[in-house]
Design a protein around this motif. Structure first.
Motif, PDB file in Angstrom:
ATOM      1  N   PHE A   1       0.873  -1.293  -0.049  1.00  0.00           N
ATOM      2  CA  PHE A   1       0.057   0.204  -0.092  1.00  0.00           C
ATOM      3  C   PHE A   1       0.833   1.156   0.159  1.00  0.00           C
ATOM      4  O   PHE A   1       2.003   1.183   0.311  1.00  0.00           O
ATOM      5  N   PHE A   2       0.412   2.278  -0.332  1.00  0.00           N
ATOM      6  CA  PHE A   2       0.940   3.749  -0.521  1.00  0.00           C
ATOM      7  C   PHE A   2       0.183   4.543   0.670  1.00  0.00           C
ATOM      8  O   PHE A   2      -0.798   4.477   1.090  1.00  0.00           O
ATOM      9  N   PHE A   3       1.240   5.393   1.188  1.00  0.00           N
ATOM     10  CA  PHE A   3       0.614   6.483   1.971  1.00  0.00           C
ATOM     11  C   PHE A   3       1.681   7.484   1.981  1.00  0.00           C
ATOM     12  O   PHE A   3       2.704   7.545   1.554  1.00  0.00           O
ATOM     13  N   GLU A   4       1.047   8.923   2.606  1.00  0.00           N
ATOM     14  CA  GLU A   4       1.684  10.030   2.443  1.00  0.00           C
ATOM     15  C   GLU A   4       2.189  10.472   3.900  1.00  0.00           C
ATOM     16  O   GLU A   4       1.327  10.629   4.818  1.00  0.00           O
ATOM     17  N   ASN A   5       3.470  10.526   3.893  1.00  0.00           N
ATOM     18  CA  ASN A   5       4.286  11.343   5.375  1.00  0.00           C
ATOM     19  C   ASN A   5       5.478  11.967   4.910  1.00  0.00           C
ATOM     20  O   ASN A   5       6.387  11.012   4.745  1.00  0.00           O
ATOM     21  N   ARG A   6       5.543  13.170   4.703  1.00  0.00           N
ATOM     22  CA  ARG A   6       6.800  13.904   4.279  1.00  0.00           C
ATOM     23  C   ARG A   6       7.265  13.078   2.792  1.00  0.00           C
ATOM     24  O   ARG A   6       8.435  12.961   2.630  1.00  0.00           O
ATOM     25  N   GLY A   7       5.999  13.033   2.035  1.00  0.00           N
ATOM     26  CA  GLY A   7       6.441  12.385   0.542  1.00  0.00           C
ATOM     27  C   GLY A   7       5.728  11.078   0.566  1.00  0.00           C
ATOM     28  O   GLY A   7       5.093  10.518   1.583  1.00  0.00           O
ATOM     29  N   ILE A   8       5.583  10.399  -0.678  1.00  0.00           N
ATOM     30  CA  ILE A   8       4.811   9.263  -0.800  1.00  0.00           C
ATOM     31  C   ILE A   8       5.879   8.075  -0.463  1.00  0.00           C
ATOM     32  O   ILE A   8       7.061   7.966  -0.809  1.00  0.00           O
ATOM     33  N   HIS A   9       5.121   7.142   0.364  1.00  0.00           N
ATOM     34  CA  HIS A   9       5.855   5.872   0.912  1.00  0.00           C
ATOM     35  C   HIS A   9       5.135   4.620   0.348  1.00  0.00           C
ATOM     36  O   HIS A   9       3.867   4.866   0.163  1.00  0.00           O
ATOM     37  N   ALA A  10       5.739   3.552  -0.073  1.00  0.00           N
ATOM     38  CA  ALA A  10       5.089   2.273  -0.148  1.00  0.00           C
ATOM     39  C   ALA A  10       5.623   1.112   0.991  1.00  0.00           C
ATOM     40  O   ALA A  10       7.006   1.280   0.897  1.00  0.00           O
ATOM     41  N   LEU A  11       4.902   0.562   1.379  1.00  0.00           N
ATOM     42  CA  LEU A  11       5.055  -0.518   2.393  1.00  0.00           C
ATOM     43  C   LEU A  11       4.970  -2.005   1.509  1.00  0.00           C
ATOM     44  O   LEU A  11       3.762  -2.017   0.879  1.00  0.00           O
ATOM     45  N   ILE A  12       5.942  -2.691   1.336  1.00  0.00           N
ATOM     46  CA  ILE A  12       5.909  -3.784   0.412  1.00  0.00           C
ATOM     47  C   ILE A  12       6.108  -5.026   1.482  1.00  0.00           C
ATOM     48  O   ILE A  12       7.289  -5.078   2.002  1.00  0.00           O
TER      49      ILE A  12
END
Length: 582
Positions: free
Chosen positions: A112-123
């Motif tokens: 999933f992707f989320f935004e926190n000081r930029g876009i992040h993806a947890l894989i």
């Protein structure tokens, strides 16, 4: 051993050692879909979707399907986090191409992707060795301005080599929300619900931890464990408190502790045969000193070498020594302590109560949101009632229903297969849900909410205390305004910080809320989509809806006092002070 541990630490810092970290994920966790079908997601329970208005029976059916114990869920979540990486992505990217590239290192189980000081993806990979494969293919950052610490973590950065030519392939990615909606927006949504019970489940869905948020919490613990393993290979880092007890709210801190309880099992294996072998270890005069030294070293590691670990504070002289830090990649404020065994048992107890009946969490979340809106609770320590105390008050109230909705701690203790003693305190209770008899109580949430306010609006705080172990009102052992027995450490009052004015404010607001629910004209308000039911209670009394609220508030005082005087059989207008004592 010192030489070996030092060697492992040096290898780790040089980037030669790939260390998987523990993560903890919640069993009562479920993926939120469109933010309106939230899942039973706190860090420890089995997957469940919180029911909507007419879904009480549906929810009870779902509750009965949750068979996993707290320990089983934590074990699964820890293992899950070891197969996970967190990747910072460019603001514009092709999700398909990113996943295609990552899939060359192994099958991706979830992301999933989320935004926190930029876009992040947890894989999350299906296999642990996929993480090592990916790390082997990752290079060090190119920077001319700063020298980097060559520590290879599972926090990675993904960039596009030719961002202009790849622009046509960019598609917006769905971002998983990591915070709850503002109260004003919540009130608007609640006003469109068709029942008060529906409103309470709706609030639960908006505020509870999501599956994605839980995965992030346990990944944060796992990344800290990557550091601790360099010195203590058999240790684990586990979350406790709101991250795992099913009562966590989006945005709450991550409490984690360094656990050494896996170490003794090796000793048991070594005692076979005619002789024994044991490690030579540093001996210190007290456990507290050992804890302080361990946290000092781990705190320094996080501060000096941990990517994204900022504002590290080593609070070693506190009653419970800890390290506080901000984890930028996940966005969490974290507190790290050592071997907090009673705290993890308390987390498991709340997990059990939260999983037993769908009404428990819905009522707790509603009461805590109500308390925060009216200034009864505060994120800053002080004389306020804490969320933990409020949760205990709700659980005690549910134990006092007829028939009870949840069992007492003593009843859970009687069902336990073995005794569990920590520091001389009996912390025994059953973990297997199948051994706990379901309640026969069928009261709806709207009834329970009104009765909660009536119960504590009329409670004799001057004389009585709340004892969840016995499920009874008992005489106060000392003169604290509010006395709630610690479920395990029975010589402690968990609400000792609450002063008299704060208790009086709680009682007054409880009485006011009970009166509002009783007198409200729901039909007309539903037609006009005006705040009603729970939505009304989430508006600070007298500060919103100025025209209507002001005229209504004029008559509230005398009528409320009059009805309460009748119910309490008191003879004068000082009933509030007498009820809470001085």
């Amino acid at each position: 051993m010192a030489h070996r541990a030092g060697g492992r630490a040096l290898a780790l810092l040089r980037g030669h050692l790939h260390l998987p970290g523990p993560a903890v994920a919640g069993g009562c966790a479920g993926r939120v879909q469109a933010r309106q079908q939230a899942h039973f997601a706190s860090s420890g329970a089995a997957v469940q979707r919180a029911p909507q208005a007419a879904g009480a029976e549906e929810a009870e059916a779902e509750v009965s399907t949750r068979k996993k114990t707290f320990t089983e869920v934590q074990t699964e979540r820890l293992e899950q986090a070891e197969r996970t990486v967190l990747i910072k992505c460019p603001s514009k990217l092709s999700e398909k191409k990113l996943l295609q590239y990552l899939s060359t290192h192994g099958n991706i189980k979830s992301h999933f992707f989320f935004e926190n000081r930029g876009i992040h993806a947890l894989i999350e990979f299906s296999e642990k060795n996929s993480v090592a494969s990916l790390q082997d293919a990752v290079g060090a950052p190119n920077t001319a301005e700063h020298h980097v610490v060559p520590y290879k973590s599972r926090l990675l950065t993904f960039t596009l080599k030719n961002p202009v030519s790849q622009a046509a392939e960019e598609t917006p990615v769905h971002l998983s929300p990591q915070s709850h909606i503002p109260v004003q927006e919540l009130i608007q949504k609640l006003s469109h619900a068709d029942s008060l019970s529906s409103q309470m489940y709706m609030l639960l869905n908006e505020y509870q931890l999501t599956e994605e948020n839980i995965k992030l919490r346990f990944l944060a613990c796992s990344l800290v464990r990557d550091f601790t393993k360099a010195y203590f290979p058999d240790s684990t880092v586990k979350p406790f408190g709101s991250s795992v007890n099913t009562f966590g709210k989006l945005g709450c801190d991550v409490d984690m502790f360094l656990d050494f309880h896996n170490t003794p099992k090796h000793a048991a294996q070594m005692k076979k045969g005619p002789f024994e072998m044991e490690y030579q270890m540093k001996r210190l005069p007290s456990e507290r000193l050992a804890t302080q030294k361990i946290l000092a070293v781990i705190g320094d590691c996080l501060d000096n070498f941990g990517p994204g670990c900022v504002n590290v504070q080593k609070i070693l002289n506190a009653r419970c020594p800890l390290v506080k830090f901000s984890h930028q990649a996940t966005g969490f404020q974290c507190d790290l302590s050592v071997s907090n065994s009673i705290a993890i048992r308390s987390s498991e107890l709340l997990y059990i109560y939260g999983c037993l009946d769908s009404r428990v969490r819905a009522l707790v979340f509603s009461i805590r949101c109500w308390a925060r809106v009216h200034g009864l609770t505060n994120s800053v320590p002080g004389n306020w009632i804490t969320n933990f105390s409020l949760t205990m008050m709700v659980l005690f109230f549910l134990q006092r229903r007829s028939p009870p909705i949840i069992p007492t701690l003593d009843q859970l203790k009687e069902l336990a297969d073995e005794k569990h003693v920590i520091g001389g305190y009996d912390c025994s209770f059953v973990s297997d849900f199948s051994k706990i008899k379901p309640t026969e109580n069928t009261q709806t949430l709207d009834v329970l909410l009104a009765e909660f306010f009536e119960y504590f609006g009329n409670f004799d705080f001057r004389r009585n205390s709340l004892n969840l172990r016995k499920g009874k009102e008992v005489n106060k052992p000392e003169s604290s305004p509010l006395y709630i027995w610690n479920p395990f450490e029975q010589d402690l009052n968990i609400s000792k910080n609450v002063n008299q004015p704060q208790l009086e404010k709680f009682v007054a607001l409880a009485r006011e809320s009970a009166w509002i629910l009783q007198k409200e004209e729901k039909t007309q308000q539903r037609i006009n989509k005006e705040p009603w039911g729970l939505a009304t209670l989430l508006i600070p009394f007298g500060k919103s809806n100025p025209n209507k609220m002001k005229s209504r508030m004029k008559g509230i005082g005398s009528e409320t006092i009059r009805s309460l005087l009748d119910s309490l059989k008191l003879n004068n207008a000082s009933s509030l002070q007498k009820a809470v004592g001085k």
